[in-house]
Each structure stands twice: as structure tokens, then as C-alpha cells.
Design a protein around this motif. Structure first.
Motif, PDB file in Angstrom:
ATOM      1  N   VAL A 158      34.290 -45.804   3.667  1.00 11.86           N
ATOM      2  CA  VAL A 158      34.219 -44.853   2.562  1.00 11.86           C
ATOM      3  C   VAL A 158      35.335 -45.082   1.543  1.00 11.86           C
ATOM      4  CG1 VAL A 158      33.041 -43.079   3.903  1.00 11.86           C
ATOM      5  CG2 VAL A 158      35.526 -43.098   3.839  1.00 11.86           C
ATOM      6  N   LYS A 159      36.289 -45.955   1.842  1.00  6.64           N
ATOM      7  CA  LYS A 159      37.409 -46.232   0.938  1.00  6.64           C
ATOM      8  C   LYS A 159      37.182 -47.470   0.069  1.00  6.64           C
ATOM      9  CE  LYS A 159      40.178 -43.044   2.701  1.00  6.64           C
ATOM     10  NZ  LYS A 159      40.780 -41.954   2.003  1.00  6.64           N
ATOM     11  N   CYS A 160      36.394 -48.416   0.578  1.00  4.40           N
ATOM     12  CA  CYS A 160      36.125 -49.632  -0.195  1.00  4.40           C
ATOM     13  C   CYS A 160      34.643 -49.973  -0.076  1.00  4.40           C
ATOM     14  CB  CYS A 160      37.003 -50.794   0.309  1.00  4.40           C
ATOM     15  SG  CYS A 160      36.589 -51.397   1.957  1.00  4.40           S
ATOM     16  N   ASP A 161      34.238 -51.126  -0.520  1.00  2.00           N
ATOM     17  CA  ASP A 161      32.811 -51.479  -0.508  1.00  2.00           C
ATOM     18  C   ASP A 161      32.394 -52.274   0.725  1.00  2.00           C
ATOM     19  OD1 ASP A 161      34.150 -53.787  -1.133  1.00  2.00           O
ATOM     20  OD2 ASP A 161      32.866 -54.336  -2.809  1.00  2.00           O
ATOM     21  N   TYR A 162      33.184 -52.256   1.795  1.00  2.00           N
ATOM     22  CA  TYR A 162      32.859 -53.008   3.007  1.00  2.00           C
ATOM     23  C   TYR A 162      31.631 -52.429   3.698  1.00  2.00           C
ATOM     24  CZ  TYR A 162      33.077 -54.892   7.711  1.00  2.00           C
ATOM     25  OH  TYR A 162      32.757 -55.492   8.894  1.00  2.00           O
ATOM     26  N   THR A 163      30.697 -53.297   4.072  1.00  3.89           N
ATOM     27  CA  THR A 163      29.535 -52.901   4.872  1.00  3.89           C
ATOM     28  C   THR A 163      29.255 -53.998   5.889  1.00  3.89           C
ATOM     29  OG1 THR A 163      27.981 -53.900   3.319  1.00  3.89           O
ATOM     30  CG2 THR A 163      28.431 -51.555   3.039  1.00  3.89           C
ATOM     31  N   ASP A 164      28.639 -53.607   6.994  1.00  8.60           N
ATOM     32  CA  ASP A 164      28.244 -54.546   8.023  1.00  8.60           C
ATOM     33  C   ASP A 164      26.960 -54.032   8.641  1.00  8.60           C
ATOM     34  OD1 ASP A 164      28.264 -56.717   9.704  1.00  8.60           O
ATOM     35  OD2 ASP A 164      29.789 -55.908  11.057  1.00  8.60           O
ATOM     36  N   THR A 165      26.137 -54.930   9.118  1.00  8.32           N
ATOM     37  CA  THR A 165      24.857 -54.571   9.721  1.00  8.32           C
ATOM     38  C   THR A 165      24.782 -55.173  11.107  1.00  8.32           C
ATOM     39  OG1 THR A 165      23.830 -54.609   7.548  1.00  8.32           O
ATOM     40  CG2 THR A 165      22.360 -54.686   9.427  1.00  8.32           C
ATOM     41  N   GLN A 166      24.355 -54.366  12.080  1.00 12.07           N
ATOM     42  CA  GLN A 166      24.148 -54.868  13.426  1.00 12.07           C
ATOM     43  C   GLN A 166      22.663 -54.921  13.703  1.00 12.07           C
ATOM     44  OE1 GLN A 166      26.356 -52.507  16.237  1.00 12.07           O
ATOM     45  NE2 GLN A 166      27.984 -54.007  16.195  1.00 12.07           N
ATOM     46  N   THR A 167      22.196 -56.097  14.078  1.00 14.23           N
ATOM     47  CA  THR A 167      20.788 -56.239  14.408  1.00 14.23           C
ATOM     48  C   THR A 167      20.561 -55.811  15.849  1.00 14.23           C
ATOM     49  OG1 THR A 167      21.144 -58.534  15.031  1.00 14.23           O
ATOM     50  CG2 THR A 167      20.393 -58.117  12.786  1.00 14.23           C
ATOM     51  N   ASP A 168      19.348 -55.467  16.138  1.00 17.11           N
ATOM     52  CA  ASP A 168      18.946 -55.100  17.484  1.00 17.11           C
ATOM     53  C   ASP A 168      19.093 -56.316  18.396  1.00 17.11           C
ATOM     54  OD1 ASP A 168      17.848 -53.894  19.679  1.00 17.11           O
ATOM     55  OD2 ASP A 168      15.863 -53.591  18.811  1.00 17.11           O
ATOM     56  N   ALA A 169      19.377 -56.097  19.672  1.00 22.76           N
ATOM     57  CA  ALA A 169      19.555 -57.197  20.623  1.00 22.76           C
ATOM     58  C   ALA A 169      18.315 -58.064  20.727  1.00 22.76           C
ATOM     59  CB  ALA A 169      19.923 -56.638  21.987  1.00 22.76           C
ATOM     60  N   THR A 170      17.128 -57.467  20.611  1.00 22.16           N
ATOM     61  CA  THR A 170      15.897 -58.253  20.694  1.00 22.16           C
ATOM     62  C   THR A 170      15.745 -59.161  19.481  1.00 22.16           C
ATOM     63  OG1 THR A 170      14.629 -56.442  19.727  1.00 22.16           O
ATOM     64  CG2 THR A 170      14.664 -56.589  22.113  1.00 22.16           C
ATOM     65  N   VAL A 171      16.179 -58.717  18.326  1.00 22.26           N
ATOM     66  CA  VAL A 171      16.116 -59.558  17.127  1.00 22.26           C
ATOM     67  C   VAL A 171      17.098 -60.711  17.249  1.00 22.26           C
ATOM     68  CG1 VAL A 171      16.519 -59.620  14.640  1.00 22.26           C
ATOM     69  CG2 VAL A 171      15.377 -57.660  15.669  1.00 22.26           C
ATOM     70  N   THR A 172      18.294 -60.432  17.727  1.00 24.92           N
ATOM     71  CA  THR A 172      19.301 -61.471  17.895  1.00 24.92           C
ATOM     72  C   THR A 172      18.850 -62.514  18.907  1.00 24.92           C
ATOM     73  OG1 THR A 172      21.015 -59.863  17.383  1.00 24.92           O
ATOM     74  CG2 THR A 172      21.731 -61.883  18.417  1.00 24.92           C
ATOM     75  N   ALA A 173      18.198 -62.076  19.975  1.00 25.60           N
ATOM     76  CA  ALA A 173      17.745 -62.994  21.017  1.00 25.60           C
ATOM     77  C   ALA A 173      16.667 -63.941  20.506  1.00 25.60           C
ATOM     78  CB  ALA A 173      17.225 -62.208  22.212  1.00 25.60           C
ATOM     79  N   VAL A 174      15.862 -63.502  19.566  1.00 22.64           N
ATOM     80  CA  VAL A 174      14.780 -64.325  19.035  1.00 22.64           C
ATOM     81  C   VAL A 174      15.279 -65.327  17.999  1.00 22.64           C
ATOM     82  CG1 VAL A 174      12.631 -64.234  17.709  1.00 22.64           C
ATOM     83  CG2 VAL A 174      13.039 -62.583  19.521  1.00 22.64           C
ATOM     84  N   THR A 175      16.387 -65.040  17.356  1.00 23.32           N
ATOM     85  CA  THR A 175      16.930 -65.921  16.326  1.00 23.32           C
ATOM     86  C   THR A 175      17.296 -67.264  16.938  1.00 23.32           C
ATOM     87  OG1 THR A 175      17.844 -64.029  15.182  1.00 23.32           O
ATOM     88  CG2 THR A 175      18.724 -66.159  14.572  1.00 23.32           C
ATOM     89  N   ARG A 176      16.856 -68.319  16.286  1.00 24.67           N
ATOM     90  CA  ARG A 176      17.132 -69.661  16.791  1.00 24.67           C
ATOM     91  C   ARG A 176      18.328 -70.233  16.043  1.00 24.67           C
ATOM     92  NH1 ARG A 176      10.914 -71.259  16.340  1.00 24.67           N
ATOM     93  NH2 ARG A 176      10.911 -69.421  15.068  1.00 24.67           N
ATOM     94  N   SER A 177      19.400 -70.488  16.750  1.00 26.55           N
ATOM     95  CA  SER A 177      20.648 -70.920  16.116  1.00 26.55           C
ATOM     96  C   SER A 177      20.597 -72.359  15.609  1.00 26.55           C
ATOM     97  CB  SER A 177      21.804 -70.768  17.095  1.00 26.55           C
ATOM     98  OG  SER A 177      21.580 -71.576  18.233  1.00 26.55           O
ATOM     99  N   THR A 178      19.672 -73.172  16.101  1.00 21.23           N
ATOM    100  CA  THR A 178      19.641 -74.577  15.685  1.00 21.23           C
ATOM    101  C   THR A 178      18.804 -74.797  14.432  1.00 21.23           C
ATOM    102  OG1 THR A 178      17.756 -75.007  17.141  1.00 21.23           O
ATOM    103  CG2 THR A 178      19.954 -75.418  18.033  1.00 21.23           C
ATOM    104  N   GLU A 179      18.146 -73.761  13.934  1.00 18.77           N
ATOM    105  CA  GLU A 179      17.296 -73.893  12.760  1.00 18.77           C
ATOM    106  C   GLU A 179      17.961 -73.258  11.550  1.00 18.77           C
ATOM    107  OE1 GLU A 179      13.080 -73.152  13.294  1.00 18.77           O
ATOM    108  OE2 GLU A 179      13.473 -72.977  15.427  1.00 18.77           O
ATOM    109  N   SER A 180      17.626 -73.764  10.371  1.00 21.13           N
ATOM    110  CA  SER A 180      18.114 -73.153   9.152  1.00 21.13           C
ATOM    111  C   SER A 180      16.983 -73.075   8.130  1.00 21.13           C
ATOM    112  CB  SER A 180      19.273 -73.964   8.565  1.00 21.13           C
ATOM    113  OG  SER A 180      18.861 -75.277   8.295  1.00 21.13           O
ATOM    114  N   VAL A 181      17.106 -72.154   7.215  1.00 19.60           N
ATOM    115  CA  VAL A 181      16.087 -71.958   6.189  1.00 19.60           C
ATOM    116  C   VAL A 181      16.276 -73.005   5.105  1.00 19.60           C
ATOM    117  CG1 VAL A 181      15.195 -70.362   4.459  1.00 19.60           C
ATOM    118  CG2 VAL A 181      15.956 -69.497   6.677  1.00 19.60           C
ATOM    119  N   ILE A 182      15.198 -73.691   4.767  1.00 21.02           N
ATOM    120  CA  ILE A 182      15.246 -74.698   3.712  1.00 21.02           C
ATOM    121  C   ILE A 182      14.960 -74.039   2.368  1.00 21.02           C
ATOM    122  CG2 ILE A 182      14.284 -76.855   2.862  1.00 21.02           C
ATOM    123  CD1 ILE A 182      13.405 -77.414   5.757  1.00 21.02           C
ATOM    124  N   GLY A 183      14.011 -73.136   2.347  1.00 23.78           N
ATOM    125  CA  GLY A 183      13.638 -72.456   1.121  1.00 23.78           C
ATOM    126  C   GLY A 183      12.784 -71.247   1.444  1.00 23.78           C
TER     127      GLY A 183
END
Length: 67
Positions: A38-63
Motif C-alpha cells: 500500500v506504500k509503493c507500486d509493488y505487486t506479486d502474483t502466486q499461481t495455484d500449485a496445479t498451474v505451476t506443476a503443469v508449466t514446462r520449464s524447458t519450453e519458451s514462448v516464441i510468439g
């Protein structure tokens, strides 16, 4: 008002950006847990554990296709 719409302060927490203590609040927006200072513009988002588990760390978005 449901519990999911409440903004709760985190006692003793220090903002990683402005270093103010007791300025961080936790709330849900669109079923996503969010953290904001509430003092500055800092924000952070926590994803659900199921969303994090599905994310593939070896892939990246090309476009992103926008029709």
C-alpha cells in the motif's frame, strides 16, 4: 462479502521493494492470490500449485498469435 474478496494485511511482513514493514496486503482477484504494497507500486502474483506443476520449464514462448 465473501472471504475471497477480503484484503488482509500480513503482520510483520516487509515489502521487498520499498522495505516498509506492515504494508503488504494479500487478496484474491479472479481466483488468483495477489500480494500488493500500500506504500509503493509493488505487486506479486502466486499461481495455484496445479498451474505451476503443469508449466514446462524447458519450453519458451516464441510468439503470440492474435487473429
Amino acid at each position: 462479502m465473501s472471504n475471497k474478496n477480503r484484503k488482509r494485511f500480513i503482520a510483520g511482513a516487509v515489502c521487498p521493494q520499498c522495505k516498509n514493514q506492515d504494508s503488504l496486503m494479500l487478496f484474491f482477484e479472479n481466483n488468483v492470490e495477489k500480494l500488493a504494497c500500500v506504500k509503493c507500486d509493488y505487486t506479486d502474483t502466486q499461481t495455484d500449485a496445479t498451474v505451476t506443476a503443469v508449466t514446462r520449464s524447458t519450453e519458451s514462448v516464441i510468439g503470440v498469435f492474435k487473429p
